[in-house]
Design a protein around this motif. Structure first.
Motif, PDB file in Angstrom:
ATOM      1  N   LEU A 175     -14.952   8.489   2.787  1.00 39.81           N
ATOM      2  CA  LEU A 175     -14.881   9.837   2.230  1.00 39.81           C
ATOM      3  C   LEU A 175     -13.863   9.928   1.105  1.00 39.81           C
ATOM      4  CD1 LEU A 175     -14.847  11.811   5.610  1.00 39.81           C
ATOM      5  CD2 LEU A 175     -16.829  11.302   4.165  1.00 39.81           C
ATOM      6  N   TRP A 177     -12.484  13.202  -1.836  1.00 33.04           N
ATOM      7  CA  TRP A 177     -12.620  14.623  -2.147  1.00 33.04           C
ATOM      8  C   TRP A 177     -12.096  14.905  -3.546  1.00 33.04           C
ATOM      9  CZ3 TRP A 177      -8.773  18.256  -3.254  1.00 33.04           C
ATOM     10  CH2 TRP A 177      -7.451  17.801  -3.104  1.00 33.04           C
ATOM     11  N   ILE A 190     -16.581  17.040  -0.944  1.00 32.94           N
ATOM     12  CA  ILE A 190     -16.365  15.803  -0.195  1.00 32.94           C
ATOM     13  C   ILE A 190     -17.599  14.926  -0.334  1.00 32.94           C
ATOM     14  CG2 ILE A 190     -15.891  14.774   2.060  1.00 32.94           C
ATOM     15  CD1 ILE A 190     -14.472  17.335   2.846  1.00 32.94           C
ATOM     16  N   ILE A 254      -8.022  12.172   3.872  1.00 29.40           N
ATOM     17  CA  ILE A 254      -9.136  11.822   2.992  1.00 29.40           C
ATOM     18  C   ILE A 254      -8.592  11.590   1.584  1.00 29.40           C
ATOM     19  CG2 ILE A 254     -11.326  12.632   2.019  1.00 29.40           C
ATOM     20  CD1 ILE A 254     -11.708  14.230   4.617  1.00 29.40           C
TER      21      ILE A 254
END
Length: 258
Positions: A175, A177, A190, A254
């Protein structure tokens, strides 16, 4: 097919209203497991439905292909995984086994996503009052949505105590973002570049030294190769994002995309 996006569990759809008053929801269906999978070597998997209500539940079971595009969930008819029986009549206190059977092998090393949609078929309306008064009640139809993931050879994601496997070989989401602005609105976007889905809960943003909730509870899913967005307040300057991924107790930080 368009269904309410980012839903998990039961959806309530009002069928009709006569003034505003008590809800008639005599059927209540317990579903387990809530996260069924079809392993690469499994031809079928089981889903159980139990009627915890006081009236017979008449249910329709359908399995849709699930993908994500334009930052939204999309559902299509498919025949790769079949739910049987397609219709179930469950008396109060009784259970029904639904067999989820794949009709073809999944591509090696890939995860395929589906949604099991279980709709309550409305029964006959109860008799109206005989004293000339208008009945004050709401009739509800229940809709349940359960995610299903199927795997090709060489890929797995969900731990299984009956299958001794090295946790290091599990597929994991990857992941990143970023903050984007579109149409005058700000979003946290995301992206998942891993081979398996990410189920996100309790997402928080770090802003000015404080952790502020992005979404409390279930935020939703990001499928492999997809991107999803969540709105943020105007002017919010986020420096970090973290949350729980796929039910792991420890929050995951993340990485921010560059």
């Amino acid at each position: 097919m368009k269904l309410p996006s980012r839903a998990f569990g039961a959806w309530l759809v009002c069928l009709g209203v006569l003034h505003a008053m008590p809800a008639l929801a005599a059927s209540s269906v317990l579903i387990w497991p809530i996260d069924p999978v079809l392993e690469a070597d499994q031809q079928a998997s089981a889903l159980w439905l139990e009627n915890r209500g006081t009236e017979t539940a008449n249910l329709q079971i359908r399995v849709f292909a699930w993908n994500q595009s334009n930052y939204d969930d999309q559902y299509q008819n498919q025949r790769d995984v079949i739910g049987s029986p397609p219709l179930a009549k469950i008396a109060p206190g009784q259970k029904q086994l639904v067999r989820l059977t794949r009709t073809k092998s999944m591509p090696p090393g890939q995860e395929q996503a589906y949604r099991i949609i279980i709709d309550e078929i409305p029964g006959a309306q109860p008799p109206g009052p005989t004293d000339g008064k208008t009945a004050a009640a709401i009739r509800f139809q229940m809709r349940y949505s359960v995610p299903l993931f199927a795997y090709g050879d060489g890929l797995w994601s969900k731990p299984d105590t009956t299958r001794p496997r090295d946790p290091k070989s599990a597929g994991v989401p990857q992941l990143t973002w970023r903050k984007v602005t579109e149409g005058g609105r700000n979003f946290v976007e995301i992206r998942n570049q891993g081979p398996v889905h990410a189920r996100l809960t309790d997402m928080t943003l770090q802003q000015g030294g404080q952790a502020k909730p992005l979404v409390e509870g279930l935020a939703g899913y990001v499928l492999p190769g997809a991107s999803m967005r969540w709105p943020v307040a105007d002017g919010a300057v986020a420096t970090a994002l973290q949350g729980h991924v796929n039910g792991i107790d420890t929050p995951q930080v993340i990485s921010q995309a560059h």
